[in-house]
Design a protein around this motif. Structure first.
Motif: not given
Length: 604
Positions: A541-565
């Motif tokens: 059940x825990x593996x299926x929660x919204x936090x784990x199932x989402x937020x896998x993207x990243x934002x790239x600003x210059x040389x800095x990689x920022x996790x989506x969450x």
């Protein structure tokens, strides 16, 4: 006059025992300088004999260590082996042009595009290359191990000299990383205290427990620290031993960070290897390490080179992935014996505080950017979480170890809050450790996602695809669930112990999803506390929660990689998030830059 007939010597059988030793410093120095000019077969023989002398008699060790140039000679020998495998950029251009002009291609050599590193696969198949690689590294690591066991300034100077030599060869970083792995393998096998075998009692002598020399070394150091020098080693020697281990840990963190595996680089999920089977170790969605981690052997080093031949920044980084993971695992295995010793009496207050007291110390020789030893250990643990096989024993150990480290981090944070009277996240007194807590949660998020992928693959595929028998799959699946449980408890402990950090650094949407996911598992656990069969269902059940199932993207600003969450001004339910999370990621990136800068200063 005297004539040194190398061919006659080469044909004689080696009969070296403890009664024989090297005698003349100048003669040994001359032979070592001439080694690079010998034939490959002669090099093998001389390296073997020198190593045999070292292992047979301590006097031989002292003779070689007294030579001024033993390190450059051995470093050059290892470099020559790798030079046989790699062609430099100029050679690639010439080879590529020559092949194009002739209209023919060598089928035994894998050539990449112009300007890229190539791997000579014909060379890889030669036993001579592997033998010289293993012998030269074994000889070098054995000598360095003897230096480290002295625990004085000579130990620091010897290791730092080896580190500085990487500047003289194009593959220097890789050579030193591999050499460091062999040094740790020597310390794990033979202990960190000189002549530790003399301290074995009769019972220990009749048995051969795993890592006996290391555990005995740790026992002597621990007894000295807990008894203030009245038993075990004398206090001065124990302090030197521990300081030397701190120095090696700080050096390893610097090497791993420079190789491209600092905390901030681990957030770039695009760098994850998507292969179901690891190309070097055969691990399932990750690197599989044996319980006893040895140095990177010839096959593993050459396999890594063959897999990653491109000159792009990403592939250069990938080439260091395996050796960086091995280094992180070795350092943590080495320090486990000291931080969690077998002979610790947990009923005593001093024993309960032993581990925390050790990891709170700092090693300023490489600078201040790494902070406490605890922070360095967390950095290395996160590397293991990112790249080890999720269903392996080593991964489960890494999760359990990280859980303990987090509790110590939270304990120090509580002391800092009580001292300063501030509970605000990222306050001046707590900011470095607050960033550590944030990094742990972010990496646990990624690790849990990997565990979920492995679980689905394991259950949806026939057992023959990844395992030798169905029992092996069942054991792997049980370890996987135990690792998921450990990771869940780590996230829960961070949420309960330092919720201010997560509220400030995560986006409102991510924080809301995390809160709901943790509340759900808390209520399920409470409702079924006595039902052991529900643990697996709770984890699913825990593996299926919204936090784990989402937020896998990243934002790239210059040389800095920022996790989506991470909080970076996102709009959620009509409200804009702060940029406090982005600032924390920037600070983590600055820490990594400072670590590399201080390491570069050391090399110069």
């Amino acid at each position: 006059g005297f004539h040194l007939n190398l061919e006659e010597l080469d044909e004689q059988s080696s009969k070296i025992d403890s009664r024989q030793s090297l005698q003349n410093k100048h003669g040994v120095s001359t032979v070592m300088r001439l080694l690079r000019f010998f034939t490959n077969h002669q090099k093998e023989r001389w390296l073997f004999d020198l190593l045999a002398f070292l292992l047979a008699n301590r006097k031989s060790v002292d003779i070689i260590l007294s030579c001024d140039d033993w390190q450059p000679v051995l470093f050059q020998l290892v470099a020559e082996v790798l030079d046989e495998i790699y062609d430099d950029g100029a050679a690639n251009v010439a080879t590529a042009n020559e092949n194009n002009d002739d209209g023919a291609h060598n089928g035994d050599t894998q050539h990449s595009n112009v300007g890229q590193i190539t791997v000579n696969t014909e060379t890889l198949s030669k036993p001579s290359v592997r033998t010289r690689y293993d012998l030269s590294l074994k000889l070098y690591a054995t000598l360095l191990g003897h230096c480290v066991r002295q625990g004085d300034e000579n130990a620091f100077d010897a290791v730092e000299m080896a580190a500085s030599l990487q500047r003289v060869d194009a593959n220097g970083s890789e050579i030193f990383s591999i050499l460091l792995s062999h040094l740790f393998a020597d310390l794990i096998e033979n202990g960190t205290v000189a002549s530790v075998e003399r301290t074995y009692n009769d019972v220990e002598s009749n048995s051969t427990p795993r890592n006996r020399a290391l555990k005995q070394s740790a026992r002597l150091v621990t007894q000295a620290i807990l008894s203030n020098g009245s038993s075990g080693l004398n206090m001065g020697l124990a302090v030197k031993q521990w300081r030397c281990l701190r120095h090696l840990t700080a050096l390893t963190v610097a090497v791993v960070t420079e190789n491209g595996f600092g905390i901030v680089q681990l957030f770039d999920y695009r760098n994850q290897d998507a292969a179901a089977i690891d190309g070097i170790t055969g691990g399932m969605y990750g690197i599989r390490l044996d319980n006893l981690v040895s140095g990177v052997n010839a096959f593993e080093a050459l396999a890594a080179a063959k897999l990653h031949t491109s000159s792009s920044a990403r592939h250069k980084r990938d080439r260091y992935r395996y050796v960086s993971v091995v280094l992180a695992s070795q350092v943590l295995t080495l320090l486990d014996a000291f931080i969690f010793p077998d002979n610790l009496d947990t009923s005593k207050t001093a024993s309960q505080l032993h581990g925390l007291a050790l990891v709170r110390s700092t090693e300023p020789r490489l600078g201040q950017s790494q902070g406490t030893l605890l922070a360095s250990l967390v950095r290395l643990s996160l590397v293991l979480l990112a790249y080890l096989e999720p269903s392996s024993v080593k991964f489960l150990q890494a999760c359990s170890r990280l859980r303990c480290f987090l509790h110590w981090v939270l304990e120090i944070l509580r002391e800092s809050v009580a001292l300063g009277g501030y509970s605000q996240a990222f306050h001046e007194l707590t900011a470095p450790l607050d960033r550590i807590v944030l990094a742990i949660v972010l990496q646990c998020h990624r690790a849990l996602s990997r565990c979920s992928v492995v679980l689905v693959e394991m259950e949806s595929s026939p057992w023959q695809k990844y395992f030798v028998d169905i029992e092996s799959r069942q054991k792997s699946q049980r370890r996987l669930f135990r690792a998921i449980l450990e990771l869940r408890e780590i996230v829960l402990a961070a949420y309960r112990g330092r919720v201010e950090v997560l509220r400030a650094a995560l986006s409102p949407q991510a924080y809301d999803a995390l809160s709901r996911g943790l509340e759900e598992i808390t209520s399920v656990t409470t409702a079924r506390a006595n039902d052991s069969s529900s643990k697996e269902a709770s984890l699913r059940v825990f593996l299926e929660n919204d936090w784990l199932c989402g937020f896998h993207d990243v934002d790239v600003e210059g040389n800095l990689v920022i996790p989506e969450q991470i909080a970076n001004g996102q709009i959620y339910e009509g409200q804009a998030a702060s940029t406090r999370g982005k600032k924390a990621i920037e600070d983590i990136a600055s820490e990594s830059t400072a670590i590399i800068k201080e390491y570069s200063v050391l090399l110069n």
